[in-house]
Scaffold this motif. Structure first.
Motif, PDB file in Angstrom:
ATOM      1  N   ASN A   1     -72.728 -68.374   7.437  1.00  0.00           N
ATOM      2  CA  ASN A   1     -73.274 -69.055   8.600  1.00  0.00           C
ATOM      3  C   ASN A   1     -74.799 -68.956   8.650  1.00  0.00           C
ATOM      4  O   ASN A   1     -75.501 -69.949   8.871  1.00  0.00           O
ATOM      5  N   LEU A   2     -75.312 -67.739   8.449  1.00  0.00           N
ATOM      6  CA  LEU A   2     -76.761 -67.516   8.452  1.00  0.00           C
ATOM      7  C   LEU A   2     -77.448 -68.404   7.425  1.00  0.00           C
ATOM      8  O   LEU A   2     -78.425 -69.104   7.731  1.00  0.00           O
ATOM      9  N   ASP A   3     -76.923 -68.412   6.208  1.00  0.00           N
ATOM     10  CA  ASP A   3     -77.561 -69.199   5.161  1.00  0.00           C
ATOM     11  C   ASP A   3     -77.470 -70.698   5.450  1.00  0.00           C
ATOM     12  O   ASP A   3     -78.440 -71.442   5.269  1.00  0.00           O
TER      13      ASP A   3
ATOM     14  N   GLN B   1     -77.155 -72.275   8.388  1.00  0.00           N
ATOM     15  CA  GLN B   1     -77.981 -72.712   9.510  1.00  0.00           C
ATOM     16  C   GLN B   1     -79.465 -72.680   9.145  1.00  0.00           C
ATOM     17  O   GLN B   1     -80.218 -73.580   9.509  1.00  0.00           O
ATOM     18  N   ALA B   2     -79.899 -71.633   8.443  1.00  0.00           N
ATOM     19  CA  ALA B   2     -81.310 -71.571   8.051  1.00  0.00           C
ATOM     20  C   ALA B   2     -81.657 -72.756   7.160  1.00  0.00           C
ATOM     21  O   ALA B   2     -82.718 -73.377   7.297  1.00  0.00           O
ATOM     22  N   THR B   3     -80.763 -73.077   6.225  1.00  0.00           N
ATOM     23  CA  THR B   3     -81.002 -74.198   5.326  1.00  0.00           C
ATOM     24  C   THR B   3     -81.058 -75.514   6.087  1.00  0.00           C
ATOM     25  O   THR B   3     -81.918 -76.370   5.826  1.00  0.00           O
TER      26      THR B   3
ATOM     27  N   PHE C   1     -81.806 -75.994   9.336  1.00  0.00           N
ATOM     28  CA  PHE C   1     -83.037 -76.032  10.126  1.00  0.00           C
ATOM     29  C   PHE C   1     -84.225 -76.384   9.224  1.00  0.00           C
ATOM     30  O   PHE C   1     -85.089 -77.178   9.589  1.00  0.00           O
ATOM     31  N   SER C   2     -84.263 -75.758   8.071  1.00  0.00           N
ATOM     32  CA  SER C   2     -85.374 -75.980   7.158  1.00  0.00           C
ATOM     33  C   SER C   2     -85.439 -77.447   6.718  1.00  0.00           C
ATOM     34  O   SER C   2     -86.507 -78.064   6.708  1.00  0.00           O
TER      35      SER C   2
END
Lengths: 315, 315, 315, 315, 315, 315
Positions: free
Chosen positions: C277-279, C281-283, C285-286
């Protein structure tokens, strides 16, 4: 006699024929000026209409649901044909043939007969009296036979309510065989009454739409009132039976968030809810699969109401 | 031969007889010392047991599901009888009679036969081969006939799964009459396979409980694996049929939030989901009404799972 | 060699060049006549196409995913350019250069190597055998290296899956340092297998879309089957390890309503879910921040999927 | 005349006095034997009772809601006193003084008068007739004046409904000043009718509980029936007014999931819903703060219904 | 020096020693009389206490959080030991040894040092000044080092907040390597400030509980105020940085329903939210697995907060 | 002096006059080329604008919120008029008359006076000082008097916030009469402060939109900061009062999912929440009914925000 059908109209045609008016929206453009958006329908399809001239006056000439003679030019707007309307005139019933306007398969008579045949097996004397009070009311019988069961999702055609009830009655019969503890007479009554309120919640003529009372009090309340009116005509109708029948109507959506003010609390009520749901969903899937095949697709378009696509199983 | 049955135990009795052990929880009291909480069951009911002495050692002597001889004194705790346990000894199968321990109506044979009779009408050659692969597997037939359909809510007894499938098959048959566009053979296969995974998700012996794989991967995955194992034994089993059968298993809970990773997307799958639900709810209501009557109440206790009370219709 | 790229087409151009066809929808206008809507794509962008003539016939000429030569006139419709299509002809692989059609940064090789380097540290003999079974399968290695991790939201490009796994493996390593009680080998296996099913849930070629099995059984089931097929090739693969690996795949969405039929119930499974999930969502957003900047905006458009606007932090 | 009040009972006392019976549950212990759990109440509090002897017979002797003479020994169970019951005998009304049993502040007369004074300002002739039909019905006036507005959360005492309506009417008046477009007469009617169904949904005597029809059809339907019965006595009562009044009753919970089958769709209906909610919540908070102070706490216990603790603002 | 520890108390012991008082609830029994329920704690466990005599007076003698000398008899109630309390007397700090009362692993110094070492790498001059403002405030440093990160679920011990921040900082560093577009200095600041409000939302001494301001305004608002107080001491602190730091604090719960009044809208904020969640859940699972093993169970008890059981992976 | 008003523009007109620019979006067409979409507004309405030439350059010439002189040709696109823009030039304040651009009823002075009159009755000395700190701040008074209470749903015009507060204060006064236990001074303070943050969450000039801090920290935090800034200027402002006032601001949305980080936990806070809601919904219904009547409809269009249609009660 009609000459110009919706499915044959082409860009550039000048229309001068009759249709059912199914929308009539007076809108204000962001720029402040008003226009009138309309939709016209016959048995072959529907087409939009628009006019910017005399929009306010034209809006007063006819009502949604009227059969009207339309004059105007067909043009193309956003990949769809529409009529630039010059004139709309409401007609008398003698001026048109209803068969030009709707084209539903007229099998509702059969379904109604089949459903009544099952109901005729009800033995309980009070339920018998209640059924007779309805079947002896010819206005009711006529309205019931012509009603749709819903505006869009399932059994949305003339006679759809009778079909829906017949299918539910068949499922109810199997459930009674499997679960002898079910009160068969009562459950069949539940099938009969559960959607009665739809007769007044919607118009069921050329144009199906919600009525004011449909929007303000809904078909559960309307149905409860219809049934109680008949009960008042039966001396000493048992209170315990009365509240069970109301419970059927009020609980048949199965959950508060689906619009039932009470949830099913008897065996018959829970069965009624689930056979209603089973029949409605199977019918809707079947309709969508047919429409998807007609469009030559293996998978339906996305269906927001049920948040999925449906497979025809064609390759 | 058993002499002391749970429903006849009284405060002060000294127990020395056998039961199934259905819980064995080593707990730490807030004060730091350990005790062992147990539950023992026979065909007449269940009773708690507790010991504070040698709790850790005693916990190693037996497993949940074992038939054990229990010695201890019956006392009363929080309005319930419980056994202050002195000794627990696991027995061999030759040491007890299973009829003392469970008391299910043994009608599962009939239900299984009725269900197989309906399945025998399946014509499609690939589905026929798949069914035969199961019915020719005697271990499977034995397990299927003895399985419960659920731990608690519905068909929670030995043979419950066969009963549940038979009832669903009957409903499926009516649906096929009403909707000729349903693929009858496929739908009946769906009824057969939908809950197969329950054979390994739960133990189905004297004590029904979830297994490790039941908790970690669930009965949908287990069932999909069981069916695919049989498919691998059938040369050239059609891919299109394979994914439809897996789709039945995976989608039969009807919604993601009820544990189906995909929602029903074919006519047969939506019908399967709804007849499963209809049969399960009717069965649960029927069971609760019976239990409520046995307690002499007209209304059931509050049922948190379905957030309501249920009416027996008795006054 | 291609001459006409999507991003250079202008109103009035006559197109005669090749593209990937990514949509092909035969629709019925409300007026009843049929038209064919298409979308064509090359490495510079995508453009719609439409034809009202011979729509039914044209729809049979090609499939979605085909590389086709298109002839037609560019015009403007609703502020977008589209092609009024005269002709569509499918091409052979020898007729076109794939580099004209897709333009992904080809760094997937690096990510794949980095990810494999981390996996090479796995010591557990059974997990080692399982990994080897995959890496010795050259078809698999090729497919894995070319796969996207999703259709739209994150890592939606060729090689995206390898990138996603590499990033997760790095996060997994830190978690193992911080929580020595995590089984490192097992967690890394979880990273490797969690999205394997996407290889068959979607096509990963010129056109990324869901397959029939993707829609009917989903990537969790597909992935579980892929992994079990390899396990069957390893004699005596331990049952306890098998269900833990399936648990990773089935639970990695973290919640029933997100499509996992079981929720994470081990330390490794909960960690896997959260680093996924962290990876992701960060991707996402980026990517959105980059796209928003390209449009010269400080705030993104409203994103219905996550119900918010995102800030680039530019003024 | 009563001598033994609940709040003075002590462990070891032998009770021989009268109380209202508010629960009577025949239960089966897990061990299979039956016991009878009871609750007895007077104006000072309530106390549980239990008997294991002749439980089935005793359960037939009295009904919930009866005033009964109880004999038994007070003992302590789980930190609470309870009566080990020997005998329960129902009494005649002449055998007891009601003032011993309930202790509500008898201010309901004032509230009723104040509320009627506001209603007297209604001018609309049809609404006037409808109000008169109720106020001329002395049974109704009596029942309305004695009713509670709810079983637990707010205005849960005799006269609570009149108080609740008076408070809402005051809020309605201010809203009409602030929003002159509100139809004042109609809104006041809405205040009057919104909870009428509670008169029959619950018993309002010594013991407040839901009736069968309360559980099966709910107070919205009951209220709609009560109002329509009066309307049928008024010749030519306008249909448009009828459905607006039903809309008030059916929509006043504000949302489907709170049990309203339709949501508020008129200005008056949305105002009615919100003043009902405002008054109910303020009343509940006020009650809880009082009870919390009585227990010498600054913060209330956790309140699951509203998922919070409430602050008295005392230090 | 303490002699009687909770974990060694036995039924029948007479207690006369000191503990921390962690509950003090004056309750009214249903019968109307008052009793005082208490909980006492030392480093070995906790035990309940109760008194019915002079309950009101005793409640005034001490506060929750006080260290008190307790006299009373140990008895058994509902399978738990409790103290029938005769006397409670608050002590002075000189009267007891804190090491008798709490037994947290004192590694918080290490974690704090490790976390500060990472923060020392922050380069941005304004963020540097902000950090210095905190680290130069010795009261703050002391409070931060001793704080728990939560009351129950994760890092619920003295020093837990520092541990939690250190773990998050490690994850933040990896994310910055993988996503060079992340503003590393800003993200590390986010880790530092996100839970600062917990210093005042809860007491962090012998007894962890919510304060009045914790319950009324919550740790997000408290933390925002703490940070802004430091910012006001830095001349010309940039507005754009200020709102980003507040955005971290306010959005770090990730969703409105989890108590964040705004959702994460920057890349750094979404990363902060997810590493917080990842670390918290992994820590909670790890703690529960440990506790489950200590009880000799392979599967944890049911955990209502996360609606599941957790597997230790032990057989 | 303006000559060309939006509501009088016709297809084919050449525009050369001034407007407020309320949108300025540089977009990339799917084909890759860029265009600039704009919206222009005056007191009679709004009209879209578009340009494909020099889009990037033109986007730099003006900001959203600027008053600009626009040159271009009016044409029709998708049934709406829009301006094909040739030139946009920002003007100085001396170049235009604000009365040409906005046309709000200027009654805000009255509402502000009425609201202050009620606030003048506040007696508590600390609350008095806090109010005076605001009223003595002329910038604040000016901003408060001109503020809207929301962007769209209710009181969305200049002076709307003062109107909203006045209406709430009137409702608060009745609640204090009905519930004497309410702290009247405190509740009135709550009315005053609850939406203060909106002054900085949105711009309130010619163009109402959210600011960066509005989007990142929201009006609850902004309002809390504004109030605390005034409190810091009052020596010894009581802590207990401070947290109650912050509690008003933070809890007034009533529920976490509506953006309040804490829920109302005092009597005054729950009342504040409900009178806010009552006033907002009544105002919104009233506005929608007016707009629906203006369009000549009896029923409003479907309102997605509240999932219903609203009835004007016209036939």
């Amino acid at each position: 006699m009609k000459n110009q059908y919706v499915n044959l109209l082409q860009e550039g045609d000048y229309v001068n024929d009759y249709f059912v008016a199914t929308r009539r929206d007076l809108r204000m453009a962001q720029s402040g000026s008003k226009f009138l958006g309309m939709v016209f329908k016959d048995k072959t399809g529907e087409i939009g209409g628009i006019t910017w001239r005399n929009a306010v006056e034209l809006a007063k000439v006819f009502e949604v649901g009227d059969v009207v003679n339309v004059r105007g030019r067909v043009n193309s707007y956003q990949n769809r044909l529409q009529i630039q309307v010059d004139q709309v005139l409401p007609l008398q019933e003698s001026d048109y043939s209803i068969d030009d306007l709707i084209d539903a398969p007229d099998t509702s008579g059969d379904d109604l007969r089949s459903f009544r045949a099952i109901l005729d097996s009800v033995q309980d004397p009070w339920l018998r009296k209640l059924l007779d009070a309805f079947w002896n009311d010819t206005d009711f019988v006529d309205a019931f036979g012509n009603a749709a069961a819903a505006k869009k999702w399932h059994h949305e055609y003339r006679g759809g309510l009778a079909r829906h009830c017949y299918e539910m009655a068949r499922l109810a019969e199997v459930m009674c065989e499997l679960f002898p503890e079910i009160d068969r007479d009562l459950l069949l009554l539940g099938v009969f009454v559960h959607d009665l309120g739809k007769l007044e919640e919607m118009t069921h003529g050329l144009f199906v739409d919600y009525t004011d009372s449909g929007k303000l009090i809904g078909h559960l309340q309307i149905g409860a009132d219809m049934v109680q009116e008949k009960m008042r005509g039966i001396e000493n109708f048992p209170e315990k039976t009365r509240i069970q029948i109301l419970h059927f109507i009020l609980s048949h959506h199965g959950a508060l968030e689906h619009g039932s003010p009470v949830v099913p609390k008897t065996l018959e009520a829970i069965v009624l809810h689930h056979i209603d749901n089973l029949d409605a969903q199977a019918t809707a899937f079947s309709r969508i699969i047919g429409e998807t095949r007609d469009k030559g697709q293996a998978w339906s378009d996305y269906l927001p109401l049920i948040e999925r696509v449906i497979w025809t199983k064609d390759d």
